[in-house]
Structure formats: structure tokens, C-alpha cells
Scaffold this motif. Structure first.
Motif, PDB file in Angstrom:
ATOM      1  N   LYS A   9      31.336  56.829  34.887  1.00 14.82           N
ATOM      2  CA  LYS A   9      30.552  57.307  33.664  1.00 14.82           C
ATOM      3  C   LYS A   9      29.131  57.445  34.327  1.00 14.82           C
ATOM      4  O   LYS A   9      28.570  58.730  33.899  1.00 14.82           O
ATOM      5  N   ARG A  10      28.698  56.952  35.431  1.00 10.04           N
ATOM      6  CA  ARG A  10      27.629  57.526  36.154  1.00 10.04           C
ATOM      7  C   ARG A  10      27.842  59.006  36.857  1.00 10.04           C
ATOM      8  O   ARG A  10      27.018  59.576  36.965  1.00 10.04           O
ATOM      9  N   ILE A  11      28.970  58.863  37.458  1.00 15.70           N
ATOM     10  CA  ILE A  11      29.250  60.407  38.033  1.00 15.70           C
ATOM     11  C   ILE A  11      29.175  61.514  37.087  1.00 15.70           C
ATOM     12  O   ILE A  11      28.490  62.551  37.108  1.00 15.70           O
ATOM     13  N   LYS A  12      29.932  61.158  35.863  1.00 14.59           N
ATOM     14  CA  LYS A  12      29.813  62.156  34.810  1.00 14.59           C
ATOM     15  C   LYS A  12      28.418  62.504  34.282  1.00 14.59           C
ATOM     16  O   LYS A  12      27.885  63.633  34.184  1.00 14.59           O
ATOM     17  N   ALA A  13      27.654  61.618  33.995  1.00 18.33           N
ATOM     18  CA  ALA A  13      26.155  61.780  33.643  1.00 18.33           C
ATOM     19  C   ALA A  13      25.451  62.554  34.714  1.00 18.33           C
ATOM     20  O   ALA A  13      24.690  63.407  34.328  1.00 18.33           O
ATOM     21  N   ARG A  14      25.501  61.905  36.001  1.00 14.96           N
ATOM     22  CA  ARG A  14      24.608  62.765  37.020  1.00 14.96           C
ATOM     23  C   ARG A  14      24.895  64.196  37.121  1.00 14.96           C
ATOM     24  O   ARG A  14      24.109  65.133  37.145  1.00 14.96           O
ATOM     25  N   VAL A  61      24.804  56.525  47.136  1.00 10.85           N
ATOM     26  CA  VAL A  61      26.170  55.758  46.646  1.00 10.85           C
ATOM     27  C   VAL A  61      25.682  54.529  45.790  1.00 10.85           C
ATOM     28  O   VAL A  61      26.595  54.243  44.967  1.00 10.85           O
ATOM     29  N   ASP A  62      24.602  53.695  46.324  1.00 13.52           N
ATOM     30  CA  ASP A  62      24.274  52.737  45.423  1.00 13.52           C
ATOM     31  C   ASP A  62      23.831  53.098  44.150  1.00 13.52           C
ATOM     32  O   ASP A  62      24.171  52.254  43.342  1.00 13.52           O
ATOM     33  N   ASP A  69      18.995  51.923  39.976  1.00 11.08           N
ATOM     34  CA  ASP A  69      18.939  52.980  38.553  1.00 11.08           C
ATOM     35  C   ASP A  69      17.981  54.021  39.152  1.00 11.08           C
ATOM     36  O   ASP A  69      18.068  55.118  38.492  1.00 11.08           O
ATOM     37  N   ASN A  70      17.557  54.304  40.529  1.00  7.77           N
ATOM     38  CA  ASN A  70      17.128  55.288  41.151  1.00  7.77           C
ATOM     39  C   ASN A  70      18.006  56.114  42.040  1.00  7.77           C
ATOM     40  O   ASN A  70      18.388  55.780  42.912  1.00  7.77           O
ATOM     41  N   PRO A  71      18.034  57.329  41.501  1.00  5.39           N
ATOM     42  CA  PRO A  71      19.361  58.256  42.151  1.00  5.39           C
ATOM     43  C   PRO A  71      18.633  58.920  43.324  1.00  5.39           C
ATOM     44  O   PRO A  71      19.605  59.317  44.156  1.00  5.39           O
ATOM     45  N   LYS A  72      17.313  58.773  43.833  1.00  4.80           N
ATOM     46  CA  LYS A  72      16.711  59.344  44.701  1.00  4.80           C
ATOM     47  C   LYS A  72      17.463  58.822  46.274  1.00  4.80           C
ATOM     48  O   LYS A  72      17.667  57.521  46.187  1.00  4.80           O
ATOM     49  N   LEU A  73      17.425  59.713  47.154  1.00  4.05           N
ATOM     50  CA  LEU A  73      18.032  59.564  48.420  1.00  4.05           C
ATOM     51  C   LEU A  73      16.788  59.122  49.349  1.00  4.05           C
ATOM     52  O   LEU A  73      15.693  59.706  49.231  1.00  4.05           O
ATOM     53  N   TYR A  74      16.990  58.192  50.195  1.00  6.04           N
ATOM     54  CA  TYR A  74      16.018  57.732  51.411  1.00  6.04           C
ATOM     55  C   TYR A  74      16.557  58.088  52.544  1.00  6.04           C
ATOM     56  O   TYR A  74      17.279  57.360  52.903  1.00  6.04           O
TER      57      TYR A  74
END
Length: 75
Positions: A9-14, A61-62, A69-74
Motif C-alpha cells: 500500500k505504501r508503494i502504491k501511494a508513493r 526502504v525504511d 513517515d518521512n520518505p526523504k533519503l539521507y
């Protein structure tokens, strides 16, 4: 272990947020067209495949695993 249906579901939403079709996403990752459906029914995804999806969706991946809930990459 993670909840594969929640990850799907997270993959679909993103993907939707980034205007990427699931077909294009899965094709770019070398995954079958039924991958998301299989995940929704409990099948797990390998870490290498999950990493490919995260790269395509420009998120961590987290984030996909629901650990943040933060999609940003660090980097």
C-alpha cells in the motif's frame, strides 16, 4: 518481519504521488506485473527488490517498511 500488505500500500501511494504507474515501476525494477498483488496477499519481497523500488520512488526502504513517515533519503 514486516507486513507485506502495508508495504504494498505504501508503494502504491508513493508511486501515485510521484505519477509513476505500477506497471512502469515494476518493469524498471525487473519485477513481475503481479508483484504488488502478491504482496497484498502476504507474499514477502526480497531486500534487493525492495531497495530497487525505493530507488525508483526516491525514498528510503525504511519509509516503505513503515519505520518512518518521512520518505526523504539521507545521504
Amino acid at each position: 518481519m514486516y507486513d507485506s500488505a502495508m508495504v504494498a500500500k505504501r508503494i502504491k501511494a508513493r508511486a501515485k504521488d510521484r505519477n509513476i504507474t505500477l506497471k512502469d515501476l515494476l518493469s524498471a525494477c525487473g519485477l513481475g506485473s503481479n508483484t504488488i498483488s502478491h504482496m497484498l496477499h502476504g507474499r514477502t519481497l526480497g531486500s534487493d527488490s525492495l531497495a530497487k523500488i525505493a530507488d525508483q520512488l526516491d525514498c528510503s526502504v525504511d519509509y516503505l517498511l513503515g519505520r518512518t513517515d518521512n520518505p526523504k533519503l539521507y545521504h
